[in-house]
Scaffold this motif. Structure first.
Motif, PDB file in Angstrom:
ATOM      1  N   VAL A  55      -6.141  -2.729   8.167  1.00 13.13           N
ATOM      2  CA  VAL A  55      -6.361  -3.747   7.123  1.00 13.13           C
ATOM      3  C   VAL A  55      -7.684  -3.495   6.418  1.00 13.13           C
ATOM      4  O   VAL A  55      -7.767  -3.510   5.182  1.00 13.13           O
ATOM      5  N   ASP A  56      -8.730  -3.243   7.198  1.00 13.80           N
ATOM      6  CA  ASP A  56     -10.053  -2.981   6.623  1.00 13.80           C
ATOM      7  C   ASP A  56     -10.031  -1.781   5.686  1.00 13.80           C
ATOM      8  O   ASP A  56     -10.787  -1.726   4.719  1.00 13.80           O
ATOM      9  N   GLN A  57      -9.176  -0.798   5.985  1.00 10.99           N
ATOM     10  CA  GLN A  57      -9.127   0.432   5.192  1.00 10.99           C
ATOM     11  C   GLN A  57      -8.070   0.394   4.094  1.00 10.99           C
ATOM     12  O   GLN A  57      -7.768   1.424   3.494  1.00 10.99           O
ATOM     13  N   GLY A  58      -7.504  -0.783   3.816  1.00 12.87           N
ATOM     14  CA  GLY A  58      -6.647  -0.937   2.645  1.00 12.87           C
ATOM     15  C   GLY A  58      -5.161  -0.908   2.883  1.00 12.87           C
ATOM     16  O   GLY A  58      -4.379  -1.020   1.931  1.00 12.87           O
ATOM     17  N   VAL A  59      -4.705  -0.756   4.133  1.00  7.89           N
ATOM     18  CA  VAL A  59      -3.268  -0.794   4.407  1.00  7.89           C
ATOM     19  C   VAL A  59      -2.786  -2.245   4.299  1.00  7.89           C
ATOM     20  O   VAL A  59      -3.410  -3.152   4.849  1.00  7.89           O
ATOM     21  N   THR A  60      -1.664  -2.448   3.603  1.00  7.10           N
ATOM     22  CA  THR A  60      -1.124  -3.810   3.494  1.00  7.10           C
ATOM     23  C   THR A  60       0.264  -3.945   4.098  1.00  7.10           C
ATOM     24  O   THR A  60       0.694  -5.059   4.388  1.00  7.10           O
ATOM     25  N   LEU A  61       0.996  -2.831   4.305  1.00 10.19           N
ATOM     26  CA  LEU A  61       2.369  -2.901   4.829  1.00 10.19           C
ATOM     27  C   LEU A  61       2.382  -2.571   6.314  1.00 10.19           C
ATOM     28  O   LEU A  61       1.991  -1.465   6.721  1.00 10.19           O
ATOM     29  N   PHE A  62       2.853  -3.507   7.127  1.00  8.89           N
ATOM     30  CA  PHE A  62       2.922  -3.337   8.573  1.00  8.89           C
ATOM     31  C   PHE A  62       4.366  -3.555   9.021  1.00  8.89           C
ATOM     32  O   PHE A  62       4.956  -4.595   8.738  1.00  8.89           O
ATOM     33  N   ASP A  63       4.902  -2.565   9.727  1.00 10.82           N
ATOM     34  CA  ASP A  63       6.325  -2.569  10.057  1.00 10.82           C
ATOM     35  C   ASP A  63       6.553  -2.674  11.560  1.00 10.82           C
ATOM     36  O   ASP A  63       5.972  -1.923  12.347  1.00 10.82           O
TER      37      ASP A  63
ATOM     38  N   ILE B 149      -4.250   7.688   6.230  1.00  6.16           N
ATOM     39  CA  ILE B 149      -4.782   7.021   5.041  1.00  6.16           C
ATOM     40  C   ILE B 149      -5.370   8.050   4.082  1.00  6.16           C
ATOM     41  O   ILE B 149      -5.290   7.914   2.860  1.00  6.16           O
ATOM     42  N   GLY B 150      -5.948   9.119   4.622  1.00  4.19           N
ATOM     43  CA  GLY B 150      -6.544  10.156   3.792  1.00  4.19           C
ATOM     44  C   GLY B 150      -5.557  10.901   2.925  1.00  4.19           C
ATOM     45  O   GLY B 150      -5.950  11.681   2.055  1.00  4.19           O
ATOM     46  N   THR B 151      -4.269  10.655   3.124  1.00  4.51           N
ATOM     47  CA  THR B 151      -3.238  11.251   2.265  1.00  4.51           C
ATOM     48  C   THR B 151      -3.461  10.878   0.804  1.00  4.51           C
ATOM     49  O   THR B 151      -3.052  11.615  -0.097  1.00  4.51           O
ATOM     50  N   GLU B 152      -4.127   9.761   0.559  1.00  2.75           N
ATOM     51  CA  GLU B 152      -4.370   9.348  -0.827  1.00  2.75           C
ATOM     52  C   GLU B 152      -5.117  10.423  -1.619  1.00  2.75           C
ATOM     53  O   GLU B 152      -4.968  10.518  -2.840  1.00  2.75           O
ATOM     54  N   ASP B 153      -5.899  11.248  -0.954  1.00  2.00           N
ATOM     55  CA  ASP B 153      -6.651  12.301  -1.639  1.00  2.00           C
ATOM     56  C   ASP B 153      -5.849  13.588  -1.835  1.00  2.00           C
ATOM     57  O   ASP B 153      -6.363  14.563  -2.376  1.00  2.00           O
ATOM     58  N   VAL B 154      -4.606  13.609  -1.368  1.00  2.00           N
ATOM     59  CA  VAL B 154      -3.806  14.831  -1.403  1.00  2.00           C
ATOM     60  C   VAL B 154      -2.677  14.681  -2.413  1.00  2.00           C
ATOM     61  O   VAL B 154      -1.842  13.775  -2.290  1.00  2.00           O
ATOM     62  N   THR B 155      -2.645  15.548  -3.403  1.00  2.00           N
ATOM     63  CA  THR B 155      -1.599  15.502  -4.415  1.00  2.00           C
ATOM     64  C   THR B 155      -1.048  16.898  -4.664  1.00  2.00           C
ATOM     65  O   THR B 155      -1.723  17.905  -4.418  1.00  2.00           O
ATOM     66  N   PHE B 156       0.165  16.953  -5.153  1.00  2.00           N
ATOM     67  CA  PHE B 156       0.797  18.207  -5.553  1.00  2.00           C
ATOM     68  C   PHE B 156       0.884  18.253  -7.074  1.00  2.00           C
ATOM     69  O   PHE B 156       1.443  17.344  -7.688  1.00  2.00           O
ATOM     70  N   ALA B 157       0.327  19.299  -7.672  1.00  2.00           N
ATOM     71  CA  ALA B 157       0.576  19.530  -9.094  1.00  2.00           C
ATOM     72  C   ALA B 157       2.032  19.951  -9.245  1.00  2.00           C
ATOM     73  O   ALA B 157       2.701  20.309  -8.271  1.00  2.00           O
ATOM     74  N   GLY B 158       2.531  19.901 -10.492  1.00  2.00           N
ATOM     75  CA  GLY B 158       3.938  20.202 -10.743  1.00  2.00           C
ATOM     76  C   GLY B 158       4.392  21.526 -10.158  1.00  2.00           C
ATOM     77  O   GLY B 158       5.398  21.601  -9.445  1.00  2.00           O
ATOM     78  N   ASP B 159       3.656  22.596 -10.437  1.00  2.00           N
ATOM     79  CA  ASP B 159       4.024  23.911  -9.920  1.00  2.00           C
ATOM     80  C   ASP B 159       3.901  23.965  -8.406  1.00  2.00           C
ATOM     81  O   ASP B 159       4.710  24.614  -7.732  1.00  2.00           O
ATOM     82  N   GLU B 160       2.903  23.282  -7.862  1.00  2.00           N
ATOM     83  CA  GLU B 160       2.718  23.284  -6.418  1.00  2.00           C
ATOM     84  C   GLU B 160       3.881  22.600  -5.713  1.00  2.00           C
ATOM     85  O   GLU B 160       4.379  23.090  -4.690  1.00  2.00           O
TER      86      GLU B 160
ATOM     87  N   SER C 148       0.844  -1.192   0.000  1.00  2.00           N
ATOM     88  CA  SER C 148       0.000   0.000   0.000  1.00  2.00           C
ATOM     89  C   SER C 148       0.885   1.249   0.000  1.00  2.00           C
ATOM     90  O   SER C 148       2.029   1.225   0.448  1.00  2.00           O
ATOM     91  N   SER C 149       0.343   2.355  -0.506  1.00  2.00           N
ATOM     92  CA  SER C 149       1.131   3.582  -0.641  1.00  2.00           C
ATOM     93  C   SER C 149       1.459   4.223   0.700  1.00  2.00           C
ATOM     94  O   SER C 149       2.369   5.051   0.793  1.00  2.00           O
ATOM     95  N   VAL C 150       0.738   3.870   1.740  1.00  2.00           N
ATOM     96  CA  VAL C 150       1.038   4.265   3.120  1.00  2.00           C
ATOM     97  C   VAL C 150       1.006   2.993   3.966  1.00  2.00           C
ATOM     98  O   VAL C 150       0.074   2.199   3.851  1.00  2.00           O
ATOM     99  N   GLY C 151       2.045   2.789   4.770  1.00  2.00           N
ATOM    100  CA  GLY C 151       2.059   1.642   5.660  1.00  2.00           C
ATOM    101  C   GLY C 151       1.738   2.068   7.079  1.00  2.00           C
ATOM    102  O   GLY C 151       1.449   3.237   7.355  1.00  2.00           O
TER     103      GLY C 151
END
Length: 392
Positions: free
Chosen positions: A101-109, A348-359, A70-73
């Motif tokens: 796990v229920d919310q899609g996390v697959t990497l546990f450290d 987990i909500g980080t998935e909705d946050v992106t930076f455009a190139g200029d940003e 997953s993109s966030v562990g």
């Protein structure tokens, strides 16, 4: 209101709720799953309850070498309650892991020395019912008594590695470790011997992939030659950007993934601690040079930057911190810790946050203009990073 905006509004509210006791000026106190008024949050029930039901489900995946995660562990170092101070309960930690796990996390450290031993036990119990849906990462490299947990110095001798892995498998309630790291380079053991021992464990099926944490760059090359590395796990966050100079370019060259520990700067970039924060007795953060009152006062410029951009992007400072790390390379995976359900869901909500190139360019330019004060870890810990293993 758009679906994305609805999600972000929920996460911002959850983050504010979780942070309230800390903003009052005390960090490291028992972080129970309760509101300041003493009411339990909806997410404190097994499986996450109503809070999880309203939160985003993590869908994005990234690759660490050939290993998909997953993109966030979820980092489990704080769950025994020995790093930042006591946690609410062991049962709540298990609930948080299962909610992840229920919310899609697959990497546990985790690691043998977290607790010691207890973090692996918590994780093993939590993940046993869903073992085939997740990726478990743990670490060897210290003398740890398998019964008492008493910790000694470094030890990466092959025989000790094999003994440590057998103990890990028992505590994790599994027959294989998906990603096994050497926790720190042992200056007494050639990395070729370490890699050879792990290669044997991969051949027998006890280990699937391996990595190194905080190694010297030449040690990375030498280890990768014997047994290809899936990941390097180093501290990387807005206050600690050391990997950018040599380690990240080397990972890109060799096709190795990168996992960020302490991606939220021990909670600093979430905006929940400040120069007036009083850390609880035994809280590791009290010994971090970046968090002396003088240094933290200067470093608050980073928090102010995040808060300004949070208004602009409709995201929390913590989410922006994680999104910035992810934006550096597609094979970078942060593993923030969480001992509250609201913190987990915010991450987990980080998935909705992106930076455009200029940003991304504008944010990074502003970040580069801030002079970070203080070392990222205490001097004895720093001395164990970037170490090159001896030659055979």
């Amino acid at each position: 209101m758009s679906d994305n905006n609805s999600r972000r509004r929920f996460l911002l509210g959850a983050a504010g709720l979780a942070a309230a006791p800390v903003v009052a000026g005390v960090a490291g106190c028992t972080p129970g799953e309760q509101t300041p008024a003493g009411r339990r949050t909806a997410g404190s029930a097994a499986g996450g309850g109503a809070t999880a039901a309203n939160a985003i489900t993590l869908a994005a995946r990234r690759r660490l070498g050939s290993l998909e995660v997953s993109s966030v562990g979820l980092g489990c170092q704080t769950m025994p309650g020995t790093l930042y101070g006591p946690v609410s309960s062991r049962e709540n930690m298990i609930t948080i892991i299962r909610t992840a796990v229920d919310q899609g996390v697959t990497l546990f450290d985790t690691a043998e020395v977290y607790g010691p031993l207890e973090s692996e036990r918590i994780l093993g119990e939590a993940l046993q019912p869903v073992r085939d849906r997740v990726v478990i990462a743990t670490k060897f490299g210290f003398e740890v008594d398998q019964q008492t947990g008493e910790r000694g110095g470094l030890d990466s001798r092959p025989d000790h590695i094999r003994q440590a892995v057998d103990g890990m498998l028992q505590r994790l309630r599994t027959d294989r470790i998906d990603l096994l790291y050497q926790h720190r380079v042992d200056p007494a053991v050639p990395i070729e011997d370490v890699a050879g021992a792990v290669k044997e464990l991969i051949t027998t099926g006890k280990v699937r992939h391996w990595g190194l944490s905080e190694p010297g760059v030449q040690t990375i090359r030498r280890a990768h030659t014997v047994q290809p590395l899936a990941a390097i796990q180093n501290q990387y966050n807005l206050l600690a950007r050391d990997p950018e100079e040599q380690v990240l370019p080397l990972c890109e060259e060799l096709g190795i993934g990168f996992v960020c520990w302490a991606p939220l700067s021990y909670g600093f970039t979430t905006g929940t601690i400040n120069p007036y924060t009083r850390f609880a007795e035994g809280d590791f953060r009290a010994s971090v040079p970046q968090f002396s009152r003088e240094n933290m006062t200067a470093n608050m410029a980073v928090v102010q930057l995040l808060q300004n951009w949070g208004v602009r992007k409709g995201a929390t400072p913590g989410q922006l911190s994680l999104a910035w790390l992810q934006a550096q390379k597609p094979w970078i995976v942060p593993i923030p810790s969480a001992t509250r359900t609201a913190h987990l869901l915010e991450n987990i909500g980080t998935e909705d946050v992106t930076f455009a190139g200029d940003e991304l360019r504008d944010f990074t330019t502003a970040l580069n203009a801030i002079r970070i004060r203080g070392e990222r870890v205490p001097a004895p810990v720093l001395a164990g990073t970037g170490v090159e293993a001896p030659r055979p």
